[in-house]
Design a protein around this motif. Structure first.
Motif, PDB file in Angstrom:
ATOM      1  N   ALA A  46      34.770   8.033  90.496  1.00 45.63           N
ATOM      2  CA  ALA A  46      35.470   7.228  89.492  1.00 45.63           C
ATOM      3  C   ALA A  46      35.910   8.107  88.320  1.00 45.63           C
ATOM      4  CB  ALA A  46      34.576   6.094  89.008  1.00 45.63           C
ATOM      5  N   ALA A  47      35.014   9.006  87.880  1.00 43.43           N
ATOM      6  CA  ALA A  47      35.363   9.894  86.765  1.00 43.43           C
ATOM      7  C   ALA A  47      36.519  10.813  87.174  1.00 43.43           C
ATOM      8  CB  ALA A  47      34.140  10.715  86.344  1.00 43.43           C
ATOM      9  N   SER A  48      36.473  11.297  88.416  1.00 43.31           N
ATOM     10  CA  SER A  48      37.543  12.171  88.889  1.00 43.31           C
ATOM     11  C   SER A  48      38.875  11.436  88.932  1.00 43.31           C
ATOM     12  CB  SER A  48      37.241  12.698  90.296  1.00 43.31           C
ATOM     13  OG  SER A  48      36.013  13.381  90.307  1.00 43.31           O
ATOM     14  N   LYS A  49      38.822  10.174  89.341  1.00 42.15           N
ATOM     15  CA  LYS A  49      40.053   9.394  89.427  1.00 42.15           C
ATOM     16  C   LYS A  49      40.635   9.137  88.032  1.00 42.15           C
ATOM     17  CE  LYS A  49      38.594   7.167  93.690  1.00 42.15           C
ATOM     18  NZ  LYS A  49      37.883   6.012  94.266  1.00 42.15           N
ATOM     19  N   ILE A  50      39.774   8.885  87.072  1.00 42.08           N
ATOM     20  CA  ILE A  50      40.252   8.677  85.701  1.00 42.08           C
ATOM     21  C   ILE A  50      40.953   9.933  85.198  1.00 42.08           C
ATOM     22  CG2 ILE A  50      39.454   8.420  83.301  1.00 42.08           C
ATOM     23  CD1 ILE A  50      37.409   6.383  84.376  1.00 42.08           C
ATOM     24  N   MET A  51      40.336  11.084  85.480  1.00 41.74           N
ATOM     25  CA  MET A  51      40.947  12.343  85.040  1.00 41.74           C
ATOM     26  C   MET A  51      42.263  12.595  85.762  1.00 41.74           C
ATOM     27  SD  MET A  51      37.560  14.600  84.837  1.00 41.74           S
ATOM     28  CE  MET A  51      36.415  14.318  83.496  1.00 41.74           C
ATOM     29  N   ARG A  52      42.271  12.310  87.039  1.00 43.21           N
ATOM     30  CA  ARG A  52      43.483  12.546  87.827  1.00 43.21           C
ATOM     31  C   ARG A  52      44.632  11.666  87.325  1.00 43.21           C
ATOM     32  NH1 ARG A  52      47.201  15.219  90.688  1.00 43.21           N
ATOM     33  NH2 ARG A  52      47.722  14.314  92.704  1.00 43.21           N
ATOM     34  N   ILE A  53      44.337  10.379  87.118  1.00 44.82           N
ATOM     35  CA  ILE A  53      45.399   9.474  86.673  1.00 44.82           C
ATOM     36  C   ILE A  53      45.869   9.851  85.267  1.00 44.82           C
ATOM     37  CG2 ILE A  53      45.941   7.071  86.076  1.00 44.82           C
ATOM     38  CD1 ILE A  53      45.917   7.582  89.098  1.00 44.82           C
ATOM     39  N   SER A  54      44.949  10.294  84.426  1.00 47.16           N
ATOM     40  CA  SER A  54      45.378  10.659  83.071  1.00 47.16           C
ATOM     41  C   SER A  54      46.286  11.886  83.134  1.00 47.16           C
ATOM     42  CB  SER A  54      44.186  10.859  82.132  1.00 47.16           C
ATOM     43  OG  SER A  54      43.545  12.078  82.394  1.00 47.16           O
ATOM     44  N   ALA A  55      46.052  12.772  84.098  1.00 48.68           N
ATOM     45  CA  ALA A  55      46.937  13.937  84.259  1.00 48.68           C
ATOM     46  C   ALA A  55      48.287  13.506  84.838  1.00 48.68           C
ATOM     47  CB  ALA A  55      46.276  14.983  85.159  1.00 48.68           C
ATOM     48  N   VAL A  56      48.262  12.630  85.825  1.00 43.64           N
ATOM     49  CA  VAL A  56      49.510  12.177  86.465  1.00 43.64           C
ATOM     50  C   VAL A  56      50.389  11.450  85.442  1.00 43.64           C
ATOM     51  CG1 VAL A  56      50.475  10.611  88.212  1.00 43.64           C
ATOM     52  CG2 VAL A  56      48.511  12.044  88.791  1.00 43.64           C
ATOM     53  N   LEU A  57      49.753  10.646  84.587  1.00 42.74           N
ATOM     54  CA  LEU A  57      50.519   9.847  83.630  1.00 42.74           C
ATOM     55  C   LEU A  57      51.155  10.680  82.520  1.00 42.74           C
ATOM     56  CD1 LEU A  57      48.335   6.612  83.301  1.00 42.74           C
ATOM     57  CD2 LEU A  57      50.562   6.858  84.411  1.00 42.74           C
ATOM     58  N   ARG A  58      50.847  11.958  82.460  1.00 47.73           N
ATOM     59  CA  ARG A  58      51.524  12.818  81.481  1.00 47.73           C
ATOM     60  C   ARG A  58      52.899  13.250  81.989  1.00 47.73           C
ATOM     61  NH1 ARG A  58      46.229  14.549  79.868  1.00 47.73           N
ATOM     62  NH2 ARG A  58      46.137  16.227  81.375  1.00 47.73           N
ATOM     63  N   ALA A  59      53.190  12.954  83.241  1.00 49.06           N
ATOM     64  CA  ALA A  59      54.506  13.283  83.801  1.00 49.06           C
ATOM     65  C   ALA A  59      55.470  12.120  83.532  1.00 49.06           C
ATOM     66  CB  ALA A  59      54.361  13.529  85.296  1.00 49.06           C
TER      67      ALA A  59
END
Lengths: 207, 392
Positions: B258-271
């Motif tokens: 879950a923590a990894s997914k939060i980090m991943r989505i926060s990175a994706v949403l910077r695009a």
């Protein structure tokens, strides 16, 4: 490009990392899963570098090993020395170093492939012809014949687009050594490219 | 003759790694047994955090296991519905952003430190930096990365009062895991020369996962399709066999994912993701096991938003790497992602304290341990410049 040493060619592609990489890496010490961002940002690129040097089969393993070593060693990453991307290419080059014999064997096999002249190619620049042909013939032979250290420097510059300073940091060698290795490697590559003229190939030896 | 370019072109463009290759490499990286970690010279952090990655080992269980008798990190049905509604509403309200020639992001990150002054313990944000990045919409339009160090500063009004009482020091010495570090209350100038920064006049055109603007415009809007695309790797370690058990190991895996997914989505949403796909990504994240809506929280730039959080975890700091008695002990924290309530824009990703203890014994729940906040992001037609004014 300001600040580029005169001996270095300008980067072919963007060699810069992302500025927040070192912050991500730092916080990954406490939050290991944050290292996933580094993985996402660079896995494909490291995989591509390994695939070009060793082929797609070995690339998977080399890239995975590179990130495993990077992840385990992330506490030792020094942001003042190198960008995260540079650091990763250094690790990848070391991992590739364990497959040197396979790399040289592959290059020698490619060296034996005929360089076929592209239709109407006589008027083209030599390097255009070679790029159209891919890695084979005298160019592959010349890269195979380079010393391991010279080949690493050449390919970090040509494939990973690192500048002299970055290569020095990635391989942990003096700045001046990068220049001398690169000059030597390029001299040999140029000699080989000069020899890809198919007319001359008939006369020259194929070593 | 450009022999370097010739070498590059002769080597050709290799095929991209497959998703499966990436999932396996990622799993291998994170799931390597922890036995060798000391050999690699990790500091106290190995104790505090690294064990978490070794999911499935006894050490990891000890670190991530929920304490017996502690309440499960689960909210009532009512709060789930309300919170989820808020998050989804935020996603719905995401408005169409105009496109432009340059996409920029401005990100501020930092870490909390506890200062044990004689006049009273207070918290600062230290190791703060700001990174400004712009990328041309098409390849060849260039891209640039700038960075600057930001001033350390007390976290809250109460912290500020205690900092003043301690004599308003401009250099603050803090314990940083296994050594002392000093942070100053001064910012540095923007730099675009050096490690991790620089300008590439020939770059541009690619964003998250190497996708072009056109690729991003074609993104699906369905949460499941987006989850498959951007969270596909997380199915490794999340198989039904593991999910079936309700034991602590399963909880650890779920928390880590879950923590990894939060980090991943926060990175994706910077695009530059189109609003509908952005909304889909938020829905996809909200639907992941181990991700919960937690209502409204503030981010380190003092903006309030609606948030999703991962499961809580225990972190234990021991004296093994030199932490003082005062820093030792166990606290609980969770990974949080905060969205702007009105626009659905990503505000921040932050690790927040839930149960005080150890180094954060004197802090309150909600204390921000570490963060990465989006100061701004968007399209412009003019080439973007990093802002002169400080974010705080």
């Amino acid at each position: 490009m300001t600040g580029e040493p005169l001996t270095a060619d300008p980067p072919l592609r963007g060699a810069q990392g992302r500025v927040d990489d070192s912050a991500v890496l730092r916080s990954s010490l406490d939050e290991p899963e944050r290292f996933g961002e580094i993985f996402d940002a660079y896995f494909a690129e490291i995989h591509g570098y390994a695939a070009r040097r060793l082929g797609p089969d070995a690339a998977s393993d080399v890239a995975a090993q590179t990130f495993l070593e990077a992840f385990r060693g992330r506490a030792r990453y020094d942001a003042s020395r190198a960008a995260v991307r540079t650091w990763l290419f250094g690790i990848a080059t070391n991992v590739i170093g364990k497959h040197r014999r396979a790399e040289v064997r592959g290059l020698r096999a490619r060296a034996r492939l005929e360089v076929v002249e592209r239709a109407g190619g006589h008027a083209d620049r030599v390097d255009d012809r070679v790029s159209a042909q891919g890695l084979r013939g005298r160019l592959a032979g010349a890269i195979a014949a380079l010393s391991d250290g010279d080949r690493d420097v050449l390919l970090l510059v040509a494939l990973a687009d690192l500048n002299h300073q970055e290569v020095a940091a990635a391989l942990d060698i003096p700045y001046g050594t990068v220049g001398s290795r690169l000059n030597r490697a390029r001299r040999k590559v140029r000699a080989a490219l000069g020899g890809t003229n198919p007319m001359r190939d008939l006369e020259d030896d194929h070593g | 003759m450009d022999d370097l370019r010739t070498v590059m072109e002769a080597y050709g463009e290799p095929a991209a790694p497959t998703r499966r290759e990436m999932a396996e490499a990622r799993a291998r990286m994170f799931e390597e047994p922890a036995r060798s970690r000391r050999r690699f010279g990790f500091g106290w952090r190995a104790k505090a955090g690294i064990g978490l990655v070794a999911v499935g080992t006894a050490t990891a269980v000890a670190v991530v296991a929920l304490e017996p008798g502690s309440p499960a990190p689960r909210e009532t049905t009512e709060s789930v519905d309300l919170g989820r509604l808020a998050v989804l509403a935020a996603a719905e309200k995401a408005e169409r952003q105009p496109t432009g020639k340059y996409w920029h992001t401005d990100t501020v990150s930092g870490q909390a430190y506890v200062v044990r002054a004689k006049t009273g313990t207070y918290a600062i944000y230290g190791a703060q930096d700001e990174s400004f990045n712009w990328v041309g919409a098409k390849r060849g339009m260039g891209e640039a990365y700038y960075g600057r160090d930001l001033p350390a500063h007390p976290q809250t009004a109460r912290d500020a009062a205690l900092w003043r009482e301690a004599g308003s020091p401009s250099r603050i010495r803090v314990w940083s895991g296994d050594h002392y570090a000093t942070y100053t209350t001064k910012a540095t100038a923007w730099r675009s020369d050096g490690p991790n920064v620089g300008v590439d006049p020939k770059g541009g055109g690619t964003f998250v996962d190497g996708k072009s603007v056109a690729d991003l415009r074609k993104l699906p809007t369905d949460p499941d399709a987006l989850a498959a695309m951007f969270l596909g790797w997380t199915t490794v370690g999340d198989d039904p066999g593991r999910r079936a058990g309700a034991d602590s190991r399963e909880a650890g895996v779920r928390r880590l994912l879950a923590a990894s997914k939060i980090m991943r989505i926060s990175a994706v949403l910077r695009a530059p993701i189109p609003p509908k796909a952005r909304s889909g990504l938020m829905r996809a994240l909200a639907a992941q096991p181990g991700v919960h809506p937690i209502g409204r929280v503030a981010d380190p730039l003092d903006r309030r938003g609606v948030a999703l959080a991962g499961d809580e975890r225990n972190v234990t700091v021991t004296g093994e790497y030199g932490a003082s008695k005062a820093d030792q002990g166990t606290y609980r924290s969770r990974q949080v992602i905060v969205f702007d309530e009105r626009t659905g824009a990503l505000l921040s990703r932050q690790e927040m304290l839930t149960v005080p203890g150890g180094p954060y014994a004197e802090m309150k729940p909600g204390f921000i341990i570490e963060y990465q906040a989006n100061r701004s992001a968007g399209w412009t037609d003019a080439k973007p410049k990093p802002p002169v004014e400080l974010p705080f």
